[in-house]
Design an enzyme around this catalytic site. Structure first.
Site, mmCIF file in Angstrom:
data_model
loop_
_atom_site.group_PDB
_atom_site.id
_atom_site.type_symbol
_atom_site.label_atom_id
_atom_site.label_comp_id
_atom_site.label_asym_id
_atom_site.label_seq_id
_atom_site.Cartn_x
_atom_site.Cartn_y
_atom_site.Cartn_z
ATOM 1 N N LEU A 20 0.833 -1.210 0.000
ATOM 2 C CA LEU A 20 0.000 0.000 0.000
ATOM 3 C C LEU A 20 0.872 1.267 0.000
ATOM 4 O O LEU A 20 0.365 2.374 -0.102
ATOM 5 C CB LEU A 20 -0.907 0.007 1.239
ATOM 6 C CG LEU A 20 -2.004 -1.064 1.267
ATOM 7 C CD1 LEU A 20 -2.689 -1.112 2.627
ATOM 8 C CD2 LEU A 20 -3.035 -0.803 0.178
ATOM 9 N N LYS A 70 14.704 -7.229 4.411
ATOM 10 C CA LYS A 70 14.914 -6.344 5.561
ATOM 11 C C LYS A 70 16.203 -6.626 6.345
ATOM 12 O O LYS A 70 16.779 -5.709 6.917
ATOM 13 C CB LYS A 70 13.724 -6.430 6.528
ATOM 14 C CG LYS A 70 12.482 -5.716 6.006
ATOM 15 C CD LYS A 70 11.391 -5.723 7.050
ATOM 16 C CE LYS A 70 10.166 -5.002 6.557
ATOM 17 N NZ LYS A 70 9.230 -4.705 7.635
ATOM 18 N N GLU A 82 20.806 3.217 15.244
ATOM 19 C CA GLU A 82 20.831 2.387 16.455
ATOM 20 C C GLU A 82 19.564 1.521 16.548
ATOM 21 O O GLU A 82 19.626 0.340 16.896
ATOM 22 C CB GLU A 82 20.908 3.308 17.664
ATOM 23 C CG GLU A 82 21.764 2.801 18.789
ATOM 24 C CD GLU A 82 21.909 3.852 19.866
ATOM 25 O OE1 GLU A 82 21.357 3.638 20.950
ATOM 26 O OE2 GLU A 82 22.539 4.893 19.605
ATOM 27 N N ASP A 106 9.597 1.552 11.904
ATOM 28 C CA ASP A 106 8.475 0.848 12.561
ATOM 29 C C ASP A 106 8.379 1.178 14.053
ATOM 30 O O ASP A 106 7.289 1.157 14.622
ATOM 31 C CB ASP A 106 8.622 -0.678 12.405
ATOM 32 C CG ASP A 106 8.141 -1.161 11.044
ATOM 33 O OD1 ASP A 106 7.424 -0.406 10.358
ATOM 34 O OD2 ASP A 106 8.484 -2.294 10.668
ATOM 35 N N ASN A 131 6.714 -13.664 18.072
ATOM 36 C CA ASN A 131 8.134 -13.316 18.188
ATOM 37 C C ASN A 131 8.808 -13.318 16.812
ATOM 38 O O ASN A 131 9.934 -13.778 16.648
ATOM 39 C CB ASN A 131 8.840 -14.276 19.152
ATOM 40 C CG ASN A 131 8.598 -15.734 18.811
ATOM 41 O OD1 ASN A 131 7.530 -16.266 19.103
ATOM 42 N ND2 ASN A 131 9.552 -16.361 18.155
ATOM 43 N N GLY A 132 8.103 -12.757 15.823
ATOM 44 C CA GLY A 132 8.664 -12.648 14.477
ATOM 45 C C GLY A 132 9.307 -11.288 14.260
ATOM 46 O O GLY A 132 9.747 -10.628 15.207
ATOM 47 N N LEU A 228 -1.302 -5.164 15.335
ATOM 48 C CA LEU A 228 -0.552 -4.601 14.198
ATOM 49 C C LEU A 228 -1.292 -4.786 12.878
ATOM 50 O O LEU A 228 -0.987 -4.129 11.887
ATOM 51 C CB LEU A 228 0.842 -5.242 14.088
ATOM 52 C CG LEU A 228 1.811 -5.092 15.250
ATOM 53 C CD1 LEU A 228 3.240 -5.304 14.761
ATOM 54 C CD2 LEU A 228 1.704 -3.753 15.940
HETATM 55 P P1 NAP Z 1 6.574 -12.871 10.923
HETATM 56 O O1 NAP Z 1 7.998 -12.411 10.993
HETATM 57 O O2 NAP Z 1 6.214 -13.989 10.024
HETATM 58 O O3 NAP Z 1 6.142 -13.244 12.433
HETATM 59 C C1 NAP Z 1 4.865 -13.738 12.735
HETATM 60 C C2 NAP Z 1 4.834 -14.269 14.165
HETATM 61 O O4 NAP Z 1 3.515 -14.731 14.425
HETATM 62 C C3 NAP Z 1 5.774 -15.436 14.423
HETATM 63 O O5 NAP Z 1 6.236 -15.379 15.761
HETATM 64 C C4 NAP Z 1 4.853 -16.650 14.234
HETATM 65 O O6 NAP Z 1 5.256 -17.772 14.959
HETATM 66 C C5 NAP Z 1 3.579 -16.099 14.836
HETATM 67 N N1 NAP Z 1 2.413 -16.827 14.341
HETATM 68 C C6 NAP Z 1 2.039 -17.007 13.053
HETATM 69 N N2 NAP Z 1 0.896 -17.722 12.996
HETATM 70 C C7 NAP Z 1 0.548 -18.011 14.278
HETATM 71 C C8 NAP Z 1 -0.524 -18.727 14.871
HETATM 72 N N3 NAP Z 1 -1.469 -19.300 14.125
HETATM 73 N N4 NAP Z 1 -0.565 -18.798 16.227
HETATM 74 C C9 NAP Z 1 0.401 -18.236 16.993
HETATM 75 N N5 NAP Z 1 1.452 -17.538 16.477
HETATM 76 C C10 NAP Z 1 1.515 -17.434 15.136
HETATM 77 O O7 NAP Z 1 5.619 -11.664 10.489
HETATM 78 P P2 NAP Z 1 5.807 -10.102 10.839
HETATM 79 O O8 NAP Z 1 6.541 -9.447 9.746
HETATM 80 O O9 NAP Z 1 6.312 -10.010 12.222
HETATM 81 O O10 NAP Z 1 4.284 -9.579 10.729
HETATM 82 C C11 NAP Z 1 3.329 -9.987 11.669
HETATM 83 C C12 NAP Z 1 2.041 -9.189 11.508
HETATM 84 O O11 NAP Z 1 2.285 -7.811 11.757
HETATM 85 C C13 NAP Z 1 1.427 -9.271 10.102
HETATM 86 O O12 NAP Z 1 0.034 -9.340 10.260
HETATM 87 C C14 NAP Z 1 1.825 -7.945 9.479
HETATM 88 O O13 NAP Z 1 0.928 -7.533 8.475
HETATM 89 C C15 NAP Z 1 1.769 -7.035 10.679
HETATM 90 N N6 NAP Z 1 2.599 -5.823 10.547
HETATM 91 C C16 NAP Z 1 1.979 -4.612 10.552
HETATM 92 C C17 NAP Z 1 2.728 -3.453 10.457
HETATM 93 C C18 NAP Z 1 2.057 -2.122 10.480
HETATM 94 O O14 NAP Z 1 2.646 -1.133 10.058
HETATM 95 N N7 NAP Z 1 0.836 -2.036 10.974
HETATM 96 C C19 NAP Z 1 4.127 -3.535 10.343
HETATM 97 C C20 NAP Z 1 4.741 -4.812 10.334
HETATM 98 C C21 NAP Z 1 3.959 -5.956 10.436
HETATM 99 P P3 NAP Z 1 6.206 -18.896 14.296
HETATM 100 O O15 NAP Z 1 7.548 -18.249 14.139
HETATM 101 O O16 NAP Z 1 6.185 -19.995 15.313
HETATM 102 O O17 NAP Z 1 5.588 -19.258 12.971
#
Ligand code: NAP
Length: 289
Positions: A20, A70, A82, A106, A131-132, A228
């Site tokens: 977006l 990233k 930092e 972020d 914890n991603g 988020l």
């Molecule tokens: P990511 O690196 O893939 O991390 C996702 C995390 O969620 C991991 O810890 C994963 O665990 C966990 N997870 C996934 N499915 C799960 C489930 N069914 N039950 C429990 N835990 C689960 O993704 P990310 O980049 O951090 O993004 C995460 C979310 O944040 C997305 O929805 C993204 O759109 C949003 N986001 C929003 C913004 C914003 O500006 N608003 C910015 C960044 C991200 P595992 O490692 O065990 O799979």
């Protein structure tokens, strides 16, 4: 209007077609009347170095970064802020005489909607679900806010241990503990800032929530629930948290504010945050493919 003098901005990733960012940045560029255009720039993982050399050669001013670059871009930068070093990921890059500089906007994006609340952060324990990648920015932001503790909950013990270890000797380490999902029953009642960083509840799975109804019922009415996710608005997690009396914050403002912070770096001037937010809202209301 694109002229012979127009300078380039963009977002790199693979894929980038879902992003977006072009919508909100080009809306701001048009409003300001500055001579820039912001493009989606699909770059494959093995082409990152070549792409950066090309960007420098054509005088690209700066760009955002999405998955999968990233982390991989970091060794290619001459300077890293930092915050980005603490997170271990860069989402905004700009060109300088010395090369490419990078930061992660972020953290400021996440904190922006919280700044509007009248809170004593030193008495607001944080609980982070997931914890991603995004959780890393949230953890740094929580530490910067001054919360007394950060409890991170995940579903894989191995990943939780690695997550914890990655903060060793950082300002985050003394604040953070990691827990398996099963511990939520004990952790939820005392948490005052509860952040969903998992994708559970996104538009394709909107009936899902990271918390079962029993767990949601343990949430304090004094808590802030922060998701988020920005589609749908609100998520089921936020709807149920609000019913419980909590303050609900979705991910749209974070998206807007991390973009505004990036545009400010590139243009070196104030940017129209309201225009950026409105452009996203109208795109999300009636997506134009
Ligand atoms: P990511 O690196 O893939 O991390 C996702 C995390 O969620 C991991 O810890 C994963 O665990 C966990 N997870 C996934 N499915 C799960 C489930 N069914 N039950 C429990 N835990 C689960 O993704 P990310 O980049 O951090 O993004 C995460 C979310 O944040 C997305 O929805 C993204 O759109 C949003 N986001 C929003 C913004 C914003 O500006 N608003 C910015 C960044 C991200 P595992 O490692 O065990 O799979």
């Amino acid at each position: 209007m694109i002229r012979g003098t127009t300078r380039l901005l963009g977002v790199i990733g693979d894929p980038v077609s879902h992003s977006l960012s072009p919508v909100m940045h080009n809306a701001a560029i048009a409003h300001l009347g500055v001579d820039y255009v912001y493009l989606p720039l699909p770059v494959k993982a093995d082409q990152l170095h070549t792409a950066l050399e090309g960007f420098a050669a054509i005088g690209l001013r700066g760009f955002n970064i999405t998955i999968p670059h990233k982390q991989h871009i970091m060794p290619l930068l001459t300077e890293i802020s930092e915050a980005a070093q603490a997170i271990g990921a860069v989402n905004t890059v700009w060109h300088t005489e010395a090369g490419w500089s990078g930061t992660n906007t972020d953290v400021d994006g996440f904190k922006a909607p919280l700044a509007a609340l009248d809170r004593d952060w030193s008495s607001t324990p944080a609980l982070v679900l997931g914890n991603g990648g995004a959780a890393r920015a949230v953890v740094v932001a929580c530490a910067q806010l001054g919360v007394p503790s950060i409890q991170v909950v995940g579903r894989s013990l191995d990943k939780l241990v690695a997550f914890k270890q990655s903060w060793e000797n950082s300002f985050v380490e003394p604040l953070m503990t990691v827990h398996h999902w099963d511990a939520l029953e004990q952790l939820l009642p005392s948490a005052r800032l509860i952040v969903n960083t998992t994708p559970v509840g996104m538009a394709h799975d909107a009936s899902a929530s990271p918390l079962s109804p029993d767990l949601t019922a343990l949430m304090s009415p004094e808590a802030i629930a922060y998701d988020l996710i920005y589609t749908p608005r609100p998520t089921r997690f936020l709807k149920e948290a609000a019913e419980q009396g909590a303050i609900a914050i979705d991910g749209l403002e974070m998206l807007v504010q991390q973009g505004a912070a990036a545009l400010k770096i590139w243009l070196r001037q104030d940017v129209p945050v309201d225009i950026m937010r409105d452009s996203l809202l109208s795109q999300m209301a009636s997506p134009k493919t």
